[in-house]
Design a protein around this motif. Structure first.
Motif, mmCIF file in Angstrom:
data_model
loop_
_atom_site.group_PDB
_atom_site.id
_atom_site.type_symbol
_atom_site.label_atom_id
_atom_site.label_comp_id
_atom_site.label_asym_id
_atom_site.label_seq_id
_atom_site.Cartn_x
_atom_site.Cartn_y
_atom_site.Cartn_z
ATOM 1 N N PHE A 170 0.807 -1.223 0.000
ATOM 2 C CA PHE A 170 0.000 0.000 0.000
ATOM 3 C C PHE A 170 0.842 1.276 0.000
ATOM 4 N N ILE A 171 0.423 2.223 -0.835
ATOM 5 C CA ILE A 171 0.867 3.621 -0.778
ATOM 6 C C ILE A 171 -0.375 4.445 -0.488
ATOM 7 N N VAL A 172 -0.250 5.436 0.382
ATOM 8 C CA VAL A 172 -1.423 6.244 0.740
ATOM 9 C C VAL A 172 -1.166 7.722 0.497
ATOM 10 N N ASN A 173 -2.251 8.436 0.300
ATOM 11 C CA ASN A 173 -2.206 9.892 0.208
ATOM 12 C C ASN A 173 -2.297 10.440 1.630
ATOM 13 N N LEU A 174 -1.260 11.125 2.064
ATOM 14 C CA LEU A 174 -1.202 11.595 3.450
ATOM 15 C C LEU A 174 -2.405 12.448 3.830
ATOM 16 N N SER A 175 -2.892 13.246 2.895
ATOM 17 C CA SER A 175 -3.996 14.159 3.221
ATOM 18 C C SER A 175 -5.331 13.447 3.356
ATOM 19 N N GLN A 176 -5.391 12.155 3.004
ATOM 20 C CA GLN A 176 -6.654 11.414 3.053
ATOM 21 C C GLN A 176 -6.784 10.527 4.295
ATOM 22 N N ILE A 177 -5.778 10.496 5.159
ATOM 23 C CA ILE A 177 -5.815 9.626 6.336
ATOM 24 C C ILE A 177 -6.827 10.157 7.355
ATOM 25 N N ASP A 178 -7.773 9.311 7.728
ATOM 26 C CA ASP A 178 -8.807 9.696 8.703
ATOM 27 C C ASP A 178 -8.456 9.265 10.126
#
Length: 246
Positions: free
Chosen positions: A207-215
């Motif tokens: 997984f790679i995630v968008n930092l601004s989308q972490i809830d």
């Protein structure tokens, strides 16, 4: 490709050129210059080669846009998009000899120019050996605020702010955005090297995630759009450090 696409504007009507420059900048492209003469454009290209040449056919200097393109093509292979208020058959046939990627008649709509540039980028990617079939490796084309990914035999623009996370599927990657899913024929490792690091972080081998989308951030996972995504112990410290700095 991590840098912005560079575009040179050669247009003798300065108000039109300024409006085009503002539009391109807002779309995430880099305008390398605004020039009104073909002679000036040739010098500029020698010093700062653009990725795309946006070229008016009628210019103020001793050579018009088509002659400028013909001289340029003796040394450089730069995609040309012609702009013209004089779309007569003679000029169109002259322009065809330089094999332009697009031909836009003035006055033109903003969407016409935007699509012409996107199609030019798509064609350049295809001509560089990144094909259209499912078995070919297809690299994303990355701008400052978006990436182009191949979807249903064409390149589509996906805003970075809309990307939630990316999941590995063997030699594929699936991008999950707020609107759609996109499948890329490349490994997560290769994609990780191309994505802008200020927006994305790898939190797990899959997984790679968008930092601004972490809830939410839990002990062993994070939550994005109600999806629990595992976080490797070795990567959690970097994740926490990044979250503190954004």
């Amino acid at each position: 490709m991590n840098r912005k696409t560079k575009i040179l504007i050669v247009e003798d009507e300065m108000i039109i050129a300024a409006n085009i420059s503002l539009l391109l900048t807002n779309l995430g492209y880099e305008v390398t210059g605004i020039l009104s003469k073909g002679e000036e454009a040739l010098v500029h290209i020698e010093q700062n080669q653009p990725d795309i040449l946006l070229l008016d056919i009628t210019l103020k200097g001793n050579i018009d846009g088509i002659e400028t393109a013909q001289i340029m093509q003796k040394t450089f292979d730069i995609p040309i998009i012609y702009l013209t208020a004089n779309a007569d058959e003679i000029n169109f046939n002259r322009a065809k000899t330089t094999h332009p990627y697009a031909f836009i008649s003035k006055p033109f709509k903003k969407l016409d120019l935007e699509r012409a540039i996107e199609l030019t980028i798509n064609r350049v990617i295809s001509e560089n050996g990144q094909g259209t079939t499912a078995t070919d490796k297809t690299d994303p084309f990355i701008l400052s605020d978006s990436i182009f990914v191949r979807h249903l035999e064409k390149m589509v623009r996906v805003d970075i702010k809309d990307i939630l996370y990316i999941e590995a599927e063997r030699n594929y990657c699936r991008i999950y955005s707020k609107i759609k899913e996109y499948l890329l024929v490349m490994t997560l490792k290769d994609l990780d090297e191309k994505l802008p690091q200020k927006h994305f972080i790898r939190v797990h081998r899959s997984f790679i995630v968008n930092l601004s989308q972490i809830d939410e951030v839990a002990t062993s996972h994070i939550v994005i759009a109600k999806k629990a995504i595992p976080v490797s112990k070795s990567l959690k410290e970097e994740l926490l450090n990044r979250l503190q700095t954004i």
